[in-house]
Design an enzyme around this catalytic site. Sequence first.
Site, short mmCIF file in Angstrom:
data_model
loop_
_atom_site.label_atom_id
_atom_site.label_comp_id
_atom_site.label_asym_id
_atom_site.label_seq_id
_atom_site.Cartn_x
_atom_site.Cartn_y
_atom_site.Cartn_z
N THR A 185 7.65 63.09 77.17
CA THR A 185 9.09 63.40 77.14
C THR A 185 9.45 63.70 75.70
O THR A 185 8.82 63.18 74.76
CB THR A 185 9.96 62.23 77.62
OG1 THR A 185 9.69 61.12 76.79
CG2 THR A 185 9.68 61.87 79.06
N GLU A 329 9.35 61.42 84.11
CA GLU A 329 8.71 60.22 84.68
C GLU A 329 8.69 60.24 86.20
O GLU A 329 8.14 59.37 86.84
CB GLU A 329 9.45 58.97 84.19
CG GLU A 329 9.29 58.65 82.72
CD GLU A 329 10.35 59.32 81.84
OE1 GLU A 329 10.89 60.36 82.26
OE2 GLU A 329 10.61 58.79 80.74
N LYS A 440 32.41 54.57 74.98
CA LYS A 440 33.13 53.35 75.30
C LYS A 440 34.35 53.24 74.39
O LYS A 440 34.24 52.98 73.20
CB LYS A 440 32.24 52.13 75.15
CG LYS A 440 32.86 50.92 75.83
CD LYS A 440 31.84 49.85 76.11
CE LYS A 440 32.38 48.87 77.13
NZ LYS A 440 31.48 47.76 77.37
N TRP A 445 34.96 53.00 79.89
CA TRP A 445 33.97 54.07 79.78
C TRP A 445 34.61 55.44 80.01
O TRP A 445 35.44 55.61 80.89
CB TRP A 445 32.87 53.89 80.83
CG TRP A 445 32.03 52.67 80.60
CD1 TRP A 445 32.03 51.53 81.35
CD2 TRP A 445 31.07 52.45 79.56
NE1 TRP A 445 31.14 50.63 80.85
CE2 TRP A 445 30.52 51.17 79.75
CE3 TRP A 445 30.61 53.22 78.48
CZ2 TRP A 445 29.56 50.63 78.91
CZ3 TRP A 445 29.65 52.69 77.65
CH2 TRP A 445 29.14 51.41 77.86
P1 ADP Z 1 13.63 65.51 78.26
O1 ADP Z 1 14.50 66.70 78.54
O2 ADP Z 1 14.31 64.45 77.46
O3 ADP Z 1 12.26 65.85 77.86
P2 ADP Z 1 13.56 65.04 81.07
O4 ADP Z 1 13.47 66.47 81.36
O5 ADP Z 1 12.66 64.12 81.77
O6 ADP Z 1 13.37 64.77 79.58
O7 ADP Z 1 15.07 64.63 81.25
C1 ADP Z 1 15.50 63.85 82.32
C2 ADP Z 1 16.97 63.61 82.18
O8 ADP Z 1 17.68 64.85 82.24
C3 ADP Z 1 17.55 62.79 83.31
O9 ADP Z 1 17.34 61.42 83.13
C4 ADP Z 1 19.01 63.19 83.25
O10 ADP Z 1 19.71 62.50 82.26
C5 ADP Z 1 18.96 64.63 82.84
N1 ADP Z 1 19.09 65.48 84.04
C6 ADP Z 1 18.13 66.13 84.69
N2 ADP Z 1 18.65 66.84 85.71
C7 ADP Z 1 19.98 66.62 85.71
C8 ADP Z 1 21.08 67.05 86.52
N3 ADP Z 1 20.93 67.89 87.52
N4 ADP Z 1 22.30 66.59 86.20
C9 ADP Z 1 22.48 65.75 85.17
N5 ADP Z 1 21.51 65.32 84.37
C10 ADP Z 1 20.26 65.74 84.64
#
Ligand code: ADP
Length: 540
Positions: A185, A329, A440, A445
């Site tokens: 990630t 993950e 916050k 929130w």
């Molecule tokens: P990174 O972009 O940090 O490498 P990921 O692609 O695994 O990691 O990111 C996952 C995160 O992206 C989720 O936990 C969420 O916060 C956000 N995310 C993914 N899809 C959506 C969605 N459709 N709407 C809102 N948030 C999303």
Amino acid sequence: MKGLMMHRPLKIADLITFAAENYPSGEIVSVRTEGDIHRTTYRETAKRVAQLAHGLKKIGVQEGDRVATLAWNGYRHFELYYGISGIGAVCHTINPRLSAEQMIYIVNHAEDRLLFVDLTFVPIIEKLREHLPAELRVVVMTDRAHMPQTSLADVLCYEEILEGEPEDIVWPDFPEDQAAGLCYTSGTTGHPKGTLYTHRSTVLHAFNMCVTIPKTLCEGTRILPVVPLFHVNAWGLPYGAPLSGASLIFPGGALDGKSIFALMDQEKVFSAWGVPTVWLGLMNEITQRGRLPDGFGDVVVGGSAAPRSLIEAFEAKGVNVCHAWGMTEMSPLGTQCNLPPELKKLPFDERLDRKQSQGRRVFGVEMKIVDDEGNKLANDGKASGHLYVRGNTVTSGYFENPEASKTVFDEDGWFCTGDVAAIDPDGFLKITDRSKDLIKSGGEWISSLDLENIVMSHPGVASCAVIAVPDPKWDERPFLIVQAKGDAQPQKEELIDLLAERVAKWQLPDEVVFVDALPLTATGKVSKLTLRKTYAEGNE
Ligand code: ADP
């Protein structure tokens, strides 16, 4: 009593073998880094995957070895997904947009033995070479004629690895929980963390997506993964498409609205998958040309929340929007928001309300929301809490990182997503925020996503982000950063008035700034970390 059925390990290579036999003419079309368009089929690809597997063994790749890729979306990258995992090694996809420091960290952490690079990325590796493991060998993903002049020693040529190798193979057997893929990630804090997929999790994920999104993943459809193969198994498409018989159109490195439109038009792409920023670009192009690309009918959008205005723009033009949520993950798919028949009949606005949610879980993923003390909250659509998941396609711990692994599971083994969400009685998930992005203020929130959605509905806004800035009286206050669309000049007052129609006064941002471009993360999402560094730190 135990059942009496055979147990055959689930293996990734079986997906391409299946596609070659059942959908031999299913296509893989790629915009190549060499500059032309390449066309092949699942039948031909299975042969090249076999050649690649033989070639990899010949150069000494063994079960469990990590073999890295640094490449755009194209057929050679697709072949690597199968050739590497097929012989029991681990395909480690690296995001070329990571910082040099992160890239050095993950190649060393993964102890990659081989690194396959697209022509475009050779200069990156030349620069980093001295910091990478000495025994790492580099393979350039091209043919002999296009091999670059390079300072890298001992470089191999992709096509030469395949040359002369047999076009069939008996894939070795190994347990289905053998590691198959590795993806780090982006790591907004600390070092990137690796998710290590198994053959079982990957094959099950492919099944789950095919049964959950059946109108898109089926024989004969043409799918464009704009989401890069270096990002979370490109959302499962390299596995789900061959399993279902859908064709894949790989866009190479040109991901701007104009290039994507032209490719979709030419290749009659039905369904396109990617993050919202890419679709904002495509929508601009669609508006300018006054028409959709030929054959386009479906867009899968995820990675970050799809703004309502974007969903509306596509739906109003008759393009079905499937909002999907997931994480590295989770392989990554967690939920998807194609509507069931009864909800498709809703009036347009109500349909959009539903589509704005992240949708319902895919088979095999369970979800729960809990309060700060870990108590389960009701799925009533109102209570919002920390979102936890479990299932066969969810990580059970980060690769070689017990410290990070310790912090992400509850006592019952559920994985903490870091998202804050509500789930309604029909099972629709609504992400409110990332835990760390919530604001916050005075003990209450404020959802940055809610505010962003409203601001995005202003016709003069191309993109925006709301972050928390420290405040001596209220702890934190919302701060709005806006990128205007083209020549538009939206005013602060207009945006605040727009927000004031929809949210309480205390939730209104105190500050609004306009920027030429919002910073993006390595996966193409707006980088709130960078914005916080610029606008929030030292702001007390
Ligand atoms: P990174 O972009 O940090 O490498 P990921 O692609 O695994 O990691 O990111 C996952 C995160 O992206 C989720 O936990 C969420 O916060 C956000 N995310 C993914 N899809 C959506 C969605 N459709 N709407 C809102 N948030 C999303």
